[in-house]
Structures are given as structure tokens and as C-alpha cells.
Design a protein around this motif. Structure first.
Motif, PDB file in Angstrom:
ATOM      1  N   GLY A   1       0.599  -1.221  -0.299  1.00  0.00           N
ATOM      2  CA  GLY A   1      -0.128   0.036   0.085  1.00  0.00           C
ATOM      3  C   GLY A   1       1.220   1.204   0.056  1.00  0.00           C
TER       4      GLY A   1
ATOM      5  N   GLU B   1       3.372   1.175   2.382  1.00  0.00           N
ATOM      6  CA  GLU B   1       3.868  -0.176   3.708  1.00  0.00           C
ATOM      7  C   GLU B   1       5.088  -0.711   3.598  1.00  0.00           C
ATOM      8  OE1 GLU B   1      -0.497  -2.387   4.669  1.00  0.00           O
ATOM      9  OE2 GLU B   1       0.672  -2.256   2.564  1.00  0.00           O
TER      10      GLU B   1
ATOM     11  N   ARG C   1      -0.720   4.292   5.095  1.00  0.00           N
ATOM     12  CA  ARG C   1      -0.293   3.684   4.892  1.00  0.00           C
ATOM     13  C   ARG C   1      -0.549   2.889   3.481  1.00  0.00           C
ATOM     14  NH1 ARG C   1       3.973   1.054   8.759  1.00  0.00           N
ATOM     15  NH2 ARG C   1       5.200   2.743   9.184  1.00  0.00           N
ATOM     16  N   GLN C   2      -1.941   2.335   3.860  1.00  0.00           N
ATOM     17  CA  GLN C   2      -3.258   1.575   2.903  1.00  0.00           C
ATOM     18  C   GLN C   2      -2.907   3.137   1.651  1.00  0.00           C
ATOM     19  OE1 GLN C   2      -4.948  -1.016   5.249  1.00  0.00           O
ATOM     20  NE2 GLN C   2      -3.552  -2.140   5.933  1.00  0.00           N
TER      21      GLN C   2
ATOM     22  N   ASN D   1      -6.141   5.001   2.769  1.00  0.00           N
ATOM     23  CA  ASN D   1      -7.276   4.927   2.949  1.00  0.00           C
ATOM     24  C   ASN D   1      -7.025   6.358   4.057  1.00  0.00           C
ATOM     25  OD1 ASN D   1      -8.084   2.873   1.803  1.00  0.00           O
ATOM     26  ND2 ASN D   1      -7.103   1.528   4.032  1.00  0.00           N
TER      27      ASN D   1
END
Length: 359
Positions: free
Chosen positions: A38, A52, A347-348, A350
Motif C-alpha cells: 500500500g 507499507e 499507509r494503505q 485510506n
């Protein structure tokens, strides 16, 4: 990519070391399946990546932020702690990247913090000196009963104007001139009591007399306010009218005094007269700015130990993380699991989870 993290276990912390494998495969039909870490899209304000693809997992990142900001440890001390207690050997660069990444992760929460500050019925404001790469600047704090926001900038009206352009509640502050732009303003009586007490204990006869009179007038108002709070709603204007009339006459008489501190206090009373005595008509409002001073105290100690921040990005990360930490503590929620969840989500790519509600 290898990811180091810690797990909150019973008892203590457990270190995990997980290898994430990314790649792509093609099935018989020709369809390609690809896995990638991510990643949050790049932002001009931040040089550090939020991804990530990082050696440090979210919970370990939150622990590093805790050690740096809340426990006020230097980077070398953090290295020592992680090595001695968790068996981890991390470079200074990794620690710096992790802390700055944490600041970037919580950056979207600033809008939520600012909105809650702007909507507060009573807001406490204060400021203290700060240094960024040795350059003098100021650390500002705006705090309510459940929200705190920190900002590093210059000591000017522009900083407050940008933050509180449409603020319509009561603003509690010290005597700094920039705050006089607000119509509904309160003055911290604790500051004035300390100055009056200092004059009353002076060796100068004139200063002693004026300081004693100011101290008596302030003390009578404070006592009347506390009595009013214990009784039915209403102001205490009639009860303290004589005290205030005498104090104003004394201030007028000493506004041009040859004694510097006497002259300064007399003029401070006269310049802020309405703000100082707002509590006479509204005894339910706070008498001091202790809330803002307490919010700054932790970070003043951090400044003395660290000599401030090194870069604009470091200052930004510091104030963002400090704001989230203080707000969580006000709401009786541990900041660290929440910070870990924010880092993981961001990190994703979102959105950050909303700030915890007041407990």
C-alpha cells in the motif's frame, strides 16, 4: 520486504518480524495477478513517503513516537532502549523517518481539530518561544475541554487570524496585543494576581501601595465569583462595584508612575479593563488560562531538552503529533493504539480513522 513490529501482549510487548512477498503471477487464461505494498499518494508538503514498504510496523512506529515526544528521549536514547529491551538495532535515519511519517499520517486530522477548536464556546490560547534550526519562532496552543491544537509560526496576529478567523466564542488569553482583536475576550486573572503580589512585596513604597490595592481588588472579585458559582445564576457587579471603582481610580493615578512595574501594571489593567472584568457579569466563565499553560508545559520541557526542531517539515510533524497526543489524553483515550491505526490506514492509502470520542 521485512517488517518489524510489536504486539501488545499480556504480559509486555512481543516483537514480530514478518516477511511480505510481493510479485505477480499469470494464470492459464492469461490473467495477471499482481500484489504491491500500500502507498499514500505523494504530497508536495512532505518529503517522506507514507507506505507499507517500510521496515517499521505501525505499532512499533507509535512506540517510537511515544518515546520521542511523550517520554522526551533523544534519538540515541531511543536506540538504546530499543536495543536493550527489545533487541532491535535501528539507525537514527530510520527513527527520524518513522517520526516524520507519523506526522504525515495524522496530518488530515488537523482539519477536524481546527473545526472543533473554532466551534468551542470557550477557548484557551497561549504561546511560548520555540526554535527551528536555531531560528526563533513561537509554539502556539489552542485548547478546549476536549481538543488541543498546536502550531509553530511567528508571534504575530497573522497566525491567530488564520486559525480563528470566524471564531465567535470566548477567548481566554494573556495580555499579548494580538488577542485584543477578539470582541469576546477573557483575561487570565492569575497573571495579574502574580504581578500585583510582586508589587505588594516590593521595597518601593508607591509600588507596595498600588500592588496591595490591586491584589485586594482582584482577590475580592475572585471570592465573589466563587460564591456566585455556588448560588443561583447571576453576576456579581453590584457586590464588587466599589472595589472596581477604587482600583480604576488607582490605575488612573499610577498610569504615568516613574516606577516601571507600577506603570506597566496600571496600564495593563486600563487597556484590558473590559476583558479582565467580564467574569463579573459572567461568573461561570474561567478565571485563569491554566488549561493552555498546562498544555504547553510538556512541550516546553521537550524544547529545553531538544532545542526545538530542525526543519519546517519536522516542526509540522511535531505539532501534528503533539495535537493528536494531547487531544487523546484529554478524551481519556490512549494515543498509541489510535496512532498505530492511523499509520496503518494511511499507509494503505485510506483515510485516517476519526479522532476518538470523549470518554
Amino acid at each position: 520486504v521485512y517488517v518489524l513490529d510489536v504486539v501488545m501482549a499480556t504480559p509486555g510487548l512481543h516483537v514480530t518480524h514478518v516477511k511480505h512477498i510481493y510479485g505477480e503471477s499469470t494464470c492459464a487464461c492469461g490473467h495477471r495477478t499482481q500484489t504491491t505494498p500500500g502507498r499514500c499518494p505523494a504530497e508536495e508538503e512532505w518529503a517522506v513517503e507514507l507506505t507499507e514498504w517500510h521496515l517499521i510496523g505501525p505499532t512499533l512506529a507509535a512506540l517510537i513516537v511515544c518515546l520521542a515526544l511523550r517520554m522526551r528521549l533523544s534519538r540515541a536514547r531511543i536506540q538504546e532502549f530499543l536495543h536493550d529491551w527489545l533487541g532491535l538495532q535501528l539507525s537514527i535515519g530510520v527513527l527520524n523517518q518513522t517520526i516524520t511519517e507519523g506526522g504525515r499520517a495524522v496530518a488530515p486530522l488537523e482539519a477536524e481539530l481546527l473545526r472543533e477548536v473554532q466551534q468551542a464556546q470557550v477557548l484557551h490560547a497561549d504561546e511560548t518561544g520555540w526554535k527551528e534550526a536555531g531560528r526563533p519562532c513561537w509554539l502556539w496552543v489552542l485548547t478546549t475541554v476536549s481538543t488541543t491544537l498546536f502550531v509553530i509560526g511567528s508571534r504575530s496576529w497573522d497566525v491567530i487570524a488564520d486559525l480563528l478567523e470566524h471564531y465567535a466564542g470566548w477567548l481566554m488569553s494573556d495580555g499579548y496585543l494580538a488577542y485584543r482583536q477578539f470582541a469576546q475576550r477573557l483575561r487570565c486573572l492569575a497573571h495579574l494576581l502574580r504581578k500585583a503580589r510582586g508589587l505588594a512585596e516590593s521595597v518601593t513604597t508607591e509600588a507596595q501601595a498600588f500592588g496591595t490595592q490591586a491584589l485586594d481588588g482582584l482577590s475580592h472579585v475572585v471570592e465573589a465569583v466563587y460564591r456566585a458559582r455556588a448560588g443561583p445564576p447571576g453576576g456579581v457587579g453590584a457586590e464588587v462595584a466599589t472595589d472596581l471603582a477604587r482600583l480604576r481610580a488607582a490605575c488612573e493615578a499610577h498610569r504615568d508612575s516613574a516606577h516601571l512595574k507600577t506603570r506597566q501594571l496600571a496600564r495593563e489593567f486600563l487597556n484590558d479593563w473590559d476583558a479582565i472584568w467580564t467574569v463579573v457579569e459572567h461568573p461561570e466563565l474561567p478565571l485563569t488560562n491554566n488549561a493552555a499553560e498546562r498544555a504547553l508545559r510538556q512541550w516546553v520541557i521537550a524544547r529545553k531538552l531538544s532545542y526545538g526542531t530542525r526543519t519546517p517539515q519536522g516542526s509540522r510533524a511535531f505539532t501534528l503529533l503533539a495535537s493528536v497526543i494531547e487531544t487523546c489524553r484529554q478524551r481519556e483515550v490512549s494515543p498509541w493504539p489510535y496512532l498505530a491505526s492511523v499509520i496503518a490506514a494511511r499507509r494503505q492509502g485510506n483515510a485516517a480513522p476519526p479522532l476518538p470520542a470523549t470518554a
